[in-house]
Design a protein around this motif. Structure first.
Motif, PDB file in Angstrom:
ATOM      1  N   ASP A  31       6.043   0.837   6.616  1.00  0.00           N
ATOM      2  CA  ASP A  31       4.748   0.481   6.440  1.00  0.00           C
ATOM      3  C   ASP A  31       4.062   1.596   5.548  1.00  0.00           C
ATOM      4  N   ASP A  32       4.168   1.381   4.289  1.00  0.00           N
ATOM      5  CA  ASP A  32       4.510   0.112   3.761  1.00  0.00           C
ATOM      6  C   ASP A  32       5.477   0.533   2.253  1.00  0.00           C
ATOM      7  N   ALA A  51       0.864 -21.897   6.391  1.00  0.00           N
ATOM      8  CA  ALA A  51      -0.258 -21.433   6.404  1.00  0.00           C
ATOM      9  C   ALA A  51      -0.571 -20.320   7.037  1.00  0.00           C
ATOM     10  N   GLY A  52      -1.512 -19.095   6.570  1.00  0.00           N
ATOM     11  CA  GLY A  52      -1.483 -17.834   7.451  1.00  0.00           C
ATOM     12  C   GLY A  52      -2.244 -17.265   6.671  1.00  0.00           C
ATOM     13  N   GLY A  53      -1.914 -15.771   6.869  1.00  0.00           N
ATOM     14  CA  GLY A  53      -2.892 -14.596   6.123  1.00  0.00           C
ATOM     15  C   GLY A  53      -2.068 -14.366   4.950  1.00  0.00           C
ATOM     16  N   GLY A  54      -3.135 -13.701   3.669  1.00  0.00           N
ATOM     17  CA  GLY A  54      -2.628 -13.070   2.746  1.00  0.00           C
ATOM     18  C   GLY A  54      -2.433 -11.594   2.765  1.00  0.00           C
ATOM     19  N   GLY A  55      -3.375 -10.920   3.227  1.00  0.00           N
ATOM     20  CA  GLY A  55      -3.190  -9.438   3.346  1.00  0.00           C
ATOM     21  C   GLY A  55      -4.526  -8.593   3.348  1.00  0.00           C
ATOM     22  N   THR A  56      -4.662  -7.355   3.713  1.00  0.00           N
ATOM     23  CA  THR A  56      -5.872  -6.635   3.740  1.00  0.00           C
ATOM     24  C   THR A  56      -6.295  -6.345   2.230  1.00  0.00           C
ATOM     25  N   ASP A  57      -5.299  -5.842   1.354  1.00  0.00           N
ATOM     26  CA  ASP A  57      -5.714  -5.200   0.107  1.00  0.00           C
ATOM     27  C   ASP A  57      -5.991  -6.288  -0.540  1.00  0.00           C
ATOM     28  N   ILE A  58      -5.308  -7.450  -0.877  1.00  0.00           N
ATOM     29  CA  ILE A  58      -5.571  -8.687  -1.790  1.00  0.00           C
ATOM     30  C   ILE A  58      -6.631  -9.457  -1.090  1.00  0.00           C
ATOM     31  N   HIS A 113       0.813  -1.030   0.117  1.00  0.00           N
ATOM     32  CA  HIS A 113      -0.083  -0.179  -0.031  1.00  0.00           C
ATOM     33  C   HIS A 113       0.864   1.182  -0.130  1.00  0.00           C
ATOM     34  N   LEU A 114       0.442   2.405  -0.840  1.00  0.00           N
ATOM     35  CA  LEU A 114       1.202   3.581  -1.071  1.00  0.00           C
ATOM     36  C   LEU A 114       1.040   4.493  -0.008  1.00  0.00           C
ATOM     37  N   ILE A 174      -0.007 -11.881  -4.307  1.00  0.00           N
ATOM     38  CA  ILE A 174       0.973 -11.515  -3.147  1.00  0.00           C
ATOM     39  C   ILE A 174       1.140 -10.339  -2.451  1.00  0.00           C
ATOM     40  N   GLU A 175       0.912 -10.261  -1.169  1.00  0.00           N
ATOM     41  CA  GLU A 175       1.116  -8.905  -0.629  1.00  0.00           C
ATOM     42  C   GLU A 175       2.312  -8.835   0.439  1.00  0.00           C
ATOM     43  N   THR A 176       2.937  -7.637   0.267  1.00  0.00           N
ATOM     44  CA  THR A 176       4.056  -7.335   1.062  1.00  0.00           C
ATOM     45  C   THR A 176       3.732  -6.141   2.133  1.00  0.00           C
ATOM     46  N   ASP A 177       3.273  -6.340   3.323  1.00  0.00           N
ATOM     47  CA  ASP A 177       3.038  -5.196   4.180  1.00  0.00           C
ATOM     48  C   ASP A 177       3.348  -5.661   5.532  1.00  0.00           C
TER      49      ASP A 177
END
Length: 460
Positions: free
Chosen positions: A291-292, A393-400, A279-280, A350-353
């Protein structure tokens, strides 16, 4: 029987050859990132020339314009803006807060929570009630809470090795605490910063008011000040301790903003997509480095690396700079909405946050255990030389996340760097460029590029 053995031998040989080819490509991707990487200098510009980028702000708009120009210079097949309406919350004048002990006033650092309402112009002074959880708040009820400021002092649980779990456990008091306190007649809420560090830097973050409920002013207090306040409440009788705070924040009408999207079009499947993004936008207390800023710069670096090494993906690969993750995730919702309207087939996102720290691996959201086992069998050994082989196993991310609502088959993936320092900096004035390590950032970009390559070649 001989034909069957020959077939097995041919298959084994082909598998070994493919594994070697993949290993060589990953080495090439890492070499490019570590020797010629550009994400660190891009991050420097974003942080130092543009700075804070809260949705709706001048900084956010400048970051959109610069990001598009950056992608244009890399010569991607498509670069465009995707319009979305975002909240416009402003902090206003710097907050003030004091613990009042008789005639003594002790100044303490606070920061208004995102989307909070302001106090009256003269501020709020009231007795303060400490709770460690929403359950304890409910137990006290209106007879104790009414007319007072509620002090949510639930600590960050240091026992979690993955600190995101500690953040999630403590986070409910920030997200939901102010609205819950308002139900019992509280006039304000002060929330212990959700941080693994003991310092005097308040950590902001969003709060969410219950629809139709009373909105009371809410602020984060630094962890050191929270300890001081708690100790004073413990040692003195409640009526002797009061709290004063003043904040001028307000929510203005929504404004137009944009996701920034760059794409390398697939050579074989142009209508199938692998998305990588961060996220920008950022909170307004600092530069939003980890962040981020790190996430968006790693995302565009994936595409730059592919072009630099001459890799032409089979499927279309997108870098997406999402707008408004921090206080509404309107950018993520808009991206999923447009993807559904265009009937786009997203293979993976894929989210990187989680900061630009040393990469450890990736988490895969909502997939069967058998599929995760197969992913590990395919890819774990390839990531082991780079110490980024935790495929869990785990979360992907808020934006995706919204993509899953319209494309249930999509695999959502979270980039998982080392988490030990992230919440020391997260949402605070310490989240600055100087706290990002160049090599760690580049290693993360290489790891993400490697996973995108493997998904593009072999799927999941």
């Amino acid at each position: 029987m001989k034909k069957l053995l020959l077939l097995f031998a041919l298959l084994a040989s082909a598998t070994a050859s493919q594994a070697q080819q993949d290993s060589l490509m990953l080495r090439k991707l890492y070499d490019e990132a570590l020797v010629n990487g550009q994400c660190y200098e891009n991050l420097r510009y974003l942080c130092k020339k543009i700075g804070p980028r809260l949705s709706g702000s001048v900084g956010a708009q400048k970051s959109v314009e610069w990001s598009k120009k950056l992608m244009d210079t890399y010569g991607f097949d498509k670069v465009y803006l995707q319009e979305c309406m975002v909240p416009h919350w402003v902090r206003g004048a710097k907050e003030e807060a004091y613990i009042i002990d008789g005639k003594t006033r002790i100044k303490v650092p606070i920061a208004a929570l995102g989307m909070s309402v302001g106090t009256p112009a003269a501020g709020i002074t009231a007795n303060i009630v400490e709770v460690k959880s929403l359950k304890e708040l409910d137990q006290l009820g209106e007879s104790v809470i009414k007319g007072k400021i509620v002090f949510f002092n639930g600590p960050f649980d240091q026992r979690f090795i993955e600190t995101g779990a500690g953040y999630g456990a403590a986070g409910v008091q920030r997200f939901a605490g102010p609205s819950a306190a308002a139900k019992y007649g509280a006039v304000g809420a002060i929330v212990r910063s959700i941080s693994s560090a003991l310092d005097d830097f308040p950590h902001t973050g969003g709060t969410v008011y219950a629809e139709g409920g009373v909105k009371i002013p809410a602020a984060a207090i630094s962890t050191m000040a929270a300890n001081k306040l708690s100790n004073m409440l413990r040692l003195r009788k409640l009526p002797l301790i009061k709290f004063y705070f003043k904040q001028s924040c307000q929510t203005l009408p929504d404004v137009k903003s944009y996701n920034v999207i760059g794409e390398i079009t697939g050579s074989e499947n142009p209508n199938k997509f692998i998305t990588v993004g961060g996220h920008l936008d950022s909170w307004d207390l600092a530069e939003g480095a980890h962040d981020d800023g790190t996430g968006v710069m790693q995302s565009v670096e994936v595409l730059r690396i592919f072009k630099a090494v001459g890799y032409k993906p089979k499927n279309s690969v997108r870098a997406v700079f999402f707008m408004n993750e921090e206080n509404g995730h309107k950018g993520g919702l808009k991206y999923a909405e447009v993807a559904a309207q265009n009937n786009e087939d997203h293979i993976a996102a894929i989210e990187t946050d989680e900061g630009g720290f040393t990469p450890r691996g990736f988490s895969f959201q909502g997939i069967p255990a058998t599929q995760l086992k197969a992913i590990n069998e395919k890819y774990k050994s390839l990531f082991e030389p780079y110490e980024a082989d935790h495929l869990i196993a785990g979360g992907g991310g808020t934006d995706i996340g919204p993509l899953k609502d319209t494309r249930p088959a999509i695999v959502l993936i979270g980039f998982r760097p080392d988490s030990q320092r992230y919440f020391d900096l997260h949402h605070s004035s310490n989240d600055v460029f100087e706290n990002v390590n160049k090599r760690e950032l580049e290693l993360g970009a290489a790891a993400i590029a490697s996973l995108v390559y493997l998904i593009d070649q072999h799927g999941l």
